[in-house]
Design a protein around this motif. Structure first.
Motif, PDB file in Angstrom:
ATOM      1  N   SER A   1       0.785  -1.211  -0.069  1.00 18.60           N
ATOM      2  CA  SER A   1       0.163   0.011  -0.055  1.00 18.60           C
ATOM      3  C   SER A   1       0.793   1.189   0.013  1.00 18.60           C
ATOM      4  O   SER A   1       0.204   2.433  -0.432  1.00 18.60           O
ATOM      5  CB  SER A   1      -0.936  -0.142   1.251  1.00 18.60           C
TER       6      SER A   1
ATOM      7  N   ILE B   1       1.232   1.733  -7.478  1.00 20.79           N
ATOM      8  CA  ILE B   1      -0.267   2.004  -7.685  1.00 20.79           C
ATOM      9  C   ILE B   1      -0.711   2.659  -8.776  1.00 20.79           C
ATOM     10  O   ILE B   1      -1.569   2.260  -9.783  1.00 20.79           O
ATOM     11  CB  ILE B   1      -0.918   2.217  -6.205  1.00 20.79           C
TER      12      ILE B   1
ATOM     13  N   PRO C   1      -8.510  -0.108  -6.925  1.00 19.57           N
ATOM     14  CA  PRO C   1      -8.444  -0.833  -5.451  1.00 19.57           C
ATOM     15  C   PRO C   1      -9.789  -1.319  -5.349  1.00 19.57           C
ATOM     16  O   PRO C   1     -10.792  -0.735  -5.642  1.00 19.57           O
ATOM     17  CB  PRO C   1      -8.199   0.145  -4.459  1.00 19.57           C
TER      18      PRO C   1
ATOM     19  N   THR D   1      -7.732  -5.899   1.961  1.00 22.61           N
ATOM     20  CA  THR D   1      -6.098  -5.566   2.402  1.00 22.61           C
ATOM     21  C   THR D   1      -5.736  -6.749   3.151  1.00 22.61           C
ATOM     22  O   THR D   1      -6.702  -7.574   3.470  1.00 22.61           O
ATOM     23  CB  THR D   1      -5.873  -4.432   3.001  1.00 22.61           C
TER      24      THR D   1
ATOM     25  N   GLN E   1      -2.606  -4.208  -0.705  1.00 19.39           N
ATOM     26  CA  GLN E   1      -3.704  -3.883  -1.081  1.00 19.39           C
ATOM     27  C   GLN E   1      -4.285  -4.176  -2.536  1.00 19.39           C
ATOM     28  O   GLN E   1      -3.444  -4.363  -3.591  1.00 19.39           O
ATOM     29  CB  GLN E   1      -3.678  -2.137  -1.468  1.00 19.39           C
TER      30      GLN E   1
END
Length: 170
Positions: A126, A132, A142, A146, A164
């Protein structure tokens, strides 16, 4: 460059292990994907990779430099129902940010479609904002799910980390 993409085999595990560890744990190698600032230890071993390659429905796609014949990138894909779970995306640090990562992710999409899957999922640490963002530019979003990093056991965390999950509809 016209890289050759093919499934990796048992004969590739040593070269793949070196590449993966350079990408994920290498420091000062010119790439942007290292985790060395927040993870120690190795990312994988030839034995771990060989075991993964034996898993049903799992394929490790390798990218081979057509001039040198060396493996310069890889990504794994595992069919899970109507989705493919992808991970361990690696590009040789000296040639990162030149499009090979995008090509490998296109290979993941092709693999998923060829296996009648409708989505691709990935797990990203994350705190890896630039990674990301890379996946978001590829259409991943997303999911809200998690997982503690400690469940995966792929290195020695220097701080508390969380994966994530991200998903892309095809």
């Amino acid at each position: 460059m016209a890289y050759k993409f093919a499934p990796a085999g048992k004969d590739d595990v040593s070269d793949l292990s070196i590449l993966v560890n350079r990408c994920y744990r290498g420091k000062d190698l010119g790439g942007w994907t290292t985790e060395a600032d927040f993870l120690g230890g190795i990312r994988t071993t030839p034995e771990m990779l060989e075991q993964q390659l034996k898993e049903e429905y799992l394929t490790m796609i390798k990218a081979v430099d057509p001039v040198t014949g060396k493996i310069v990138g890889c990504v794994y894909c595992k069919v899970d129902g109507t989705s493919v779970h992808s991970g361990m995306l690696c590009v040789e640090p000296s040639i990162q940010a030149k499009g090979l990562g995008k090509m490998l992710m296109q290979e993941v999409d092709n693999f998923a479609l060829n296996n009648n899957c409708t989505s691709v999922t990935i797990d990203v640490i994350s705190i890896r904002d630039s990674l990301i963002a890379f996946y978001e530019r590829r259409g991943f979003r997303p999911t809200g799910k998690t997982t503690p990093f400690s469940k995966f056991g792929v290195g020695d965390a220097k701080r508390e980390l969380v994966f994530q999950e991200m998903k892309k509809q095809l």
